[in-house]
Every structure is written in structure tokens, then in C-alpha cells.
Design an enzyme around this catalytic site. Structure first.
Site, PDB file in Angstrom:
ATOM      1  N   HIS A 156       0.826  -1.214   0.000  1.00 22.65           N
ATOM      2  CA  HIS A 156       0.000   0.000   0.000  1.00 22.65           C
ATOM      3  C   HIS A 156       0.857   1.260   0.000  1.00 22.65           C
ATOM      4  O   HIS A 156       2.052   1.217   0.292  1.00 22.65           O
ATOM      5  CB  HIS A 156      -0.930   0.020   1.222  1.00 22.65           C
ATOM      6  CG  HIS A 156      -2.170  -0.812   1.038  1.00 22.65           C
ATOM      7  ND1 HIS A 156      -2.190  -2.167   1.257  1.00 22.65           N
ATOM      8  CD2 HIS A 156      -3.424  -0.477   0.631  1.00 22.65           C
ATOM      9  CE1 HIS A 156      -3.408  -2.633   1.009  1.00 22.65           C
ATOM     10  NE2 HIS A 156      -4.174  -1.640   0.629  1.00 22.65           N
ATOM     11  N   LYS A 191      -0.994   4.897   4.707  1.00 21.54           N
ATOM     12  CA  LYS A 191      -1.789   3.879   5.406  1.00 21.54           C
ATOM     13  C   LYS A 191      -1.205   3.638   6.795  1.00 21.54           C
ATOM     14  O   LYS A 191      -0.016   3.368   6.937  1.00 21.54           O
ATOM     15  CB  LYS A 191      -1.808   2.584   4.584  1.00 21.54           C
ATOM     16  CG  LYS A 191      -2.730   1.542   5.169  1.00 21.54           C
ATOM     17  CD  LYS A 191      -3.132   0.510   4.132  1.00 21.54           C
ATOM     18  CE  LYS A 191      -4.113  -0.480   4.706  1.00 21.54           C
ATOM     19  NZ  LYS A 191      -5.370   0.172   5.110  1.00 21.54           N
TER      20      LYS A 191
HETATM   21  P1  NAD Z   1      -7.886  10.519   3.811  1.00 19.18           P
HETATM   22  O1  NAD Z   1      -7.048  10.769   5.018  1.00 19.18           O
HETATM   23  O2  NAD Z   1      -7.507  11.161   2.511  1.00 19.18           O
HETATM   24  O3  NAD Z   1      -9.411  10.943   4.110  1.00 19.18           O
HETATM   25  C1  NAD Z   1     -10.062  10.706   5.333  1.00 19.18           C
HETATM   26  C2  NAD Z   1     -11.016  11.859   5.542  1.00 19.18           C
HETATM   27  O4  NAD Z   1     -11.833  11.570   6.668  1.00 19.18           O
HETATM   28  C3  NAD Z   1     -10.295  13.183   5.814  1.00 19.18           C
HETATM   29  O5  NAD Z   1     -10.766  14.182   4.938  1.00 19.18           O
HETATM   30  C4  NAD Z   1     -10.667  13.486   7.268  1.00 19.18           C
HETATM   31  O6  NAD Z   1     -10.769  14.873   7.533  1.00 19.18           O
HETATM   32  C5  NAD Z   1     -12.012  12.786   7.364  1.00 19.18           C
HETATM   33  N1  NAD Z   1     -12.413  12.528   8.749  1.00 19.18           N
HETATM   34  C6  NAD Z   1     -11.683  12.011   9.747  1.00 19.18           C
HETATM   35  N2  NAD Z   1     -12.400  11.963  10.875  1.00 19.18           N
HETATM   36  C7  NAD Z   1     -13.628  12.473  10.565  1.00 19.18           C
HETATM   37  C8  NAD Z   1     -14.801  12.694  11.311  1.00 19.18           C
HETATM   38  N3  NAD Z   1     -14.860  12.430  12.635  1.00 19.18           N
HETATM   39  N4  NAD Z   1     -15.879  13.207  10.672  1.00 19.18           N
HETATM   40  C9  NAD Z   1     -15.833  13.501   9.367  1.00 19.18           C
HETATM   41  N5  NAD Z   1     -14.723  13.317   8.596  1.00 19.18           N
HETATM   42  C10 NAD Z   1     -13.643  12.815   9.203  1.00 19.18           C
HETATM   43  O7  NAD Z   1      -7.956   8.923   3.655  1.00 19.18           O
HETATM   44  P2  NAD Z   1      -8.445   8.078   2.382  1.00 19.18           P
HETATM   45  O8  NAD Z   1      -7.261   7.656   1.576  1.00 19.18           O
HETATM   46  O9  NAD Z   1      -9.552   8.796   1.708  1.00 19.18           O
HETATM   47  O10 NAD Z   1      -9.015   6.758   3.135  1.00 19.18           O
HETATM   48  C11 NAD Z   1     -10.112   6.833   4.024  1.00 19.18           C
HETATM   49  C12 NAD Z   1     -10.426   5.452   4.578  1.00 19.18           C
HETATM   50  O11 NAD Z   1     -10.805   4.596   3.503  1.00 19.18           O
HETATM   51  C13 NAD Z   1      -9.277   4.738   5.285  1.00 19.18           C
HETATM   52  O12 NAD Z   1      -9.800   4.036   6.396  1.00 19.18           O
HETATM   53  C14 NAD Z   1      -8.751   3.761   4.236  1.00 19.18           C
HETATM   54  O13 NAD Z   1      -8.122   2.628   4.822  1.00 19.18           O
HETATM   55  C15 NAD Z   1     -10.044   3.383   3.578  1.00 19.18           C
HETATM   56  N6  NAD Z   1      -9.972   2.855   2.205  1.00 19.18           N
HETATM   57  C16 NAD Z   1     -10.827   1.838   1.920  1.00 19.18           C
HETATM   58  C17 NAD Z   1     -10.894   1.362   0.638  1.00 19.18           C
HETATM   59  C18 NAD Z   1     -11.911   0.296   0.342  1.00 19.18           C
HETATM   60  O14 NAD Z   1     -12.043  -0.124  -0.820  1.00 19.18           O
HETATM   61  N7  NAD Z   1     -12.666  -0.156   1.344  1.00 19.18           N
HETATM   62  C19 NAD Z   1     -10.086   1.869  -0.369  1.00 19.18           C
HETATM   63  C20 NAD Z   1      -9.214   2.921  -0.051  1.00 19.18           C
HETATM   64  C21 NAD Z   1      -9.183   3.417   1.249  1.00 19.18           C
END
Ligand code: NAD
Length: 256
Positions: free
Chosen positions: A144, A148
Site C-alpha cells: 500500500h 496507510k
Molecule cells: P484521507 O485521510 O484522505 O481521508 C479521510 C477523511 O476523513 C479526511 O478528509 C478526514 O478529515 C475525514 N475525517 C476524519 N475523521 C472524521 C470525522 N470524525 N468526521 C468527518 N470526517 C472525518 O484517507 P483516504 O485515503 O480517503 O481513506 C479513508 C479510509 O478509507 C481509510 O480508512 C482507508 O483505509 C479506507 N480505504 C478503503 C478502501 C476500500 O475499498 N474499502 C479503499 C481505499 C481506502
């Protein structure tokens, strides 16, 4: 379907807002993030309170945030009768038990928590589960990007759990007696399946499952090169969630 996005200014959240906006059957009606309130994304102004989802009469909210935040968000959605499509990773068994009670109510809203929305990853897990009973050794290598913070990935954990459940016996014991760099052999999961986590600039989300038996190996590999790889799965989930009762922990059944 009226869709809200939590974590809307994050990398995944922005991609989801764009994918929802581009789909003829879905309408983006609310965006929430704890950062970036007031910013406009796909013609929707970002709010910083969950109440925005109720005010916009969302049918479903897509959550890509962090586990700590989703622990509050998911029960809130359940209490407000809003379906949840969750990509956030890092939940514990206790979290899942709580969400089961939240979303297990007859005629209540439904919840999908998918550790990986890429269809290639969902099929990779299914193929690994099919292969698991037929080999003696198995290791999972997940790779990744550098932002992460949890390891192994939710996808690797899910893959290992499904492979372990598909067998009646453990894979053979690790032969290693001397480990020069601690962790070189990865971490042992159920049934002796080892997980190795690589964090690498330039990568997005990738996984390889290697299985071996005398005279043969099988390698199953999946690569997400871009966040767009997750969007068809998220859109599919938004459209189908109303017909998938309770708490579902993989996109797998949505492909049948
Ligand atoms: P990122 O850090 O770019 O985005 C996360 C967002 O969540 C940020 O904008 C942050 O401000 C917001 N956030 C945090 N706490 C919050 C709250 N209490 N209320 C509202 N917003 C809040 O991260 P990302 O790359 O977009 O990944 C986000 C999540 O998705 C991670 O857990 C990652 O592991 C997961 N992910 C899952 C998949 C999948 O297919 N399931 C794929 C990629 C990423």
C-alpha cells in the site's frame, strides 16, 4: 437514491462524490468532513456535522474516514434510518458486534462494510478462499501507499480469515529458526497463514496470495492502480444496499 458522503474532502471521499455525481441513478445531496467545511464539492457545500445527512434526507451515506470516527457515525446513521456503505478500515471485532446490533433491526437500515471495493480484489479473495483447501502453505503480501496507518490491511485480514475458514486443518508450521531482522517472516494469522505488509511510495493498493504444495505454487494477484478502481463497487453498493438486510461484511455477495 439520495447519497451523502462522510470524509468528503479526503482522497476517497472526493472520488466518491465525483462517482456519485456521474451516475444517473444517484444524487449527491450532502457532504461532511471534519476538515474543509464550507468548501464546495460537486455543487454540494461541505458541512462539519452529521446532522447534514438527516437534513438532506439521505437514503444512504458512504463513509471513508477513520475507524475512530466511524464508531460514532455508524450508530448515528442507524438511529436516523439511513443505510451505510462503509469503506473505512481498522474496525475491531467489538466494533462489528456493536454495528450488528445497530443494523440488525427488522425493517431498519442496512450496512455494508467492505474492506475493499475493487471488484478485482473481491474476486481475488473469492479465488483465494477456493484455493485454500488444496495447498500446504499460504502467505499473503499486501502492498500500500505511505499514508496507510493500519497493518495488515483490512483486505489482507479478510482474505486470511476466509482462507482459514475454508480449511479443516492448519497450513504447515513455519520452518524458520533464526530471524535476523525481526518481522522478516511477517505476522502469523489464523491457520498459520502469514501476512506481510509493504508500504511503498508510488503504490495504491495491491495484494498477492501465494499458495504452495509439493511441485506447484499458485499466485493470485490483484492491483488497484488508482482510486477509480474502487468506484464501481461503491456505486453498486449504493444502488443495492436497500435490498441487502442487516450488516454485510464484504462486497462479495453483491456480485452474485
Ligand atoms: P484521507 O485521510 O484522505 O481521508 C479521510 C477523511 O476523513 C479526511 O478528509 C478526514 O478529515 C475525514 N475525517 C476524519 N475523521 C472524521 C470525522 N470524525 N468526521 C468527518 N470526517 C472525518 O484517507 P483516504 O485515503 O480517503 O481513506 C479513508 C479510509 O478509507 C481509510 O480508512 C482507508 O483505509 C479506507 N480505504 C478503503 C478502501 C476500500 O475499498 N474499502 C479503499 C481505499 C481506502
Amino acid at each position: 437514491m439520495r447519497v451523502g458522503v462522510n470524509g468528503a474532502v479526503g482522497q476517497m471521499g472526493r472520488a466518491v462524490c465525483a462517482a456519485v455525481t456521474a451516475d444517473a441513478d444517484l444524487t449527491l445531496v450532502a457532504a461532511v468532513d471534519r476538515h474543509g467545511a464550507g468548501e464546495e464539492i460537486n455543487d454540494v457545500v461541505v458541512a462539519d456535522q452529521l446532522q447534514a445527512f438527516a437534513d438532506a434526507e439521505c437514503d444512504v451515506v458512504v463513509d471513508f474516514t477513520v475507524a475512530e470516527s466511524a464508531r460514532t457515525t455508524l450508530p448515528w446513521l442507524g438511529a436516523h434510518g439511513i443505510h451505510a456503505v462503509v469503506g473505512t478500515t481498522g474496525f475491531t471485532d467489538d466494533d462489528v458486534a456493536l454495528f450488528e446490533t445497530t443494523f440488525g433491526v427488522a425493517d431498519g437500515p442496512n450496512c455494508l462494510i467492505a474492506p475493499n471495493f475493487a471488484i478485482s480484489a473481491v474476486l481475488m479473495m473469492r479465488f483465494a478462499e477456493m484455493a485454500a483447501p488444496w495447498f500446504d502453505t499460504a502467505e499473503v503480501i499486501e502492498l500500500h501507499h505511505m499514508r496507510k496507518i493500519d497493518a495488515p490491511s483490512g483486505t489482507a485480514v479478510k482474505t486470511i480469515e476466509r482462507m482459514a475458514a475454508a480449511r479443516d486443518t492448519d497450513f504447515v508450521d513455519d520452518p524458520t529458526e533464526i530471524e535476523i531482522y525481526p518481522g522478516a517472516r511477517g505476522g502469523a494469522g489464523p491457520r498459520n497463514i502469514r501476512a506481510h505488509s509493504v508500504r511503498m511510495e508510488g503504490m495504491v493498493a495491491h495484494q498477492e496470495v501465494i499458495l504452495g504444495a509439493e511441485g506447484q505454487t499458485l499466485t493470485i494477484r490483484q492491483d488497484s492502480y488508482d482510486r477509480s478502481s474502487f468506484m464501481p463497487g461503491v456505486v453498486l453498493a449504493c444502488k443495492q444496499i436497500h435490498a441487502r438486510p442487516g450488516l454485510v461484511l464484504s462486497l462479495d455477495s453483491y456480485l452474485d
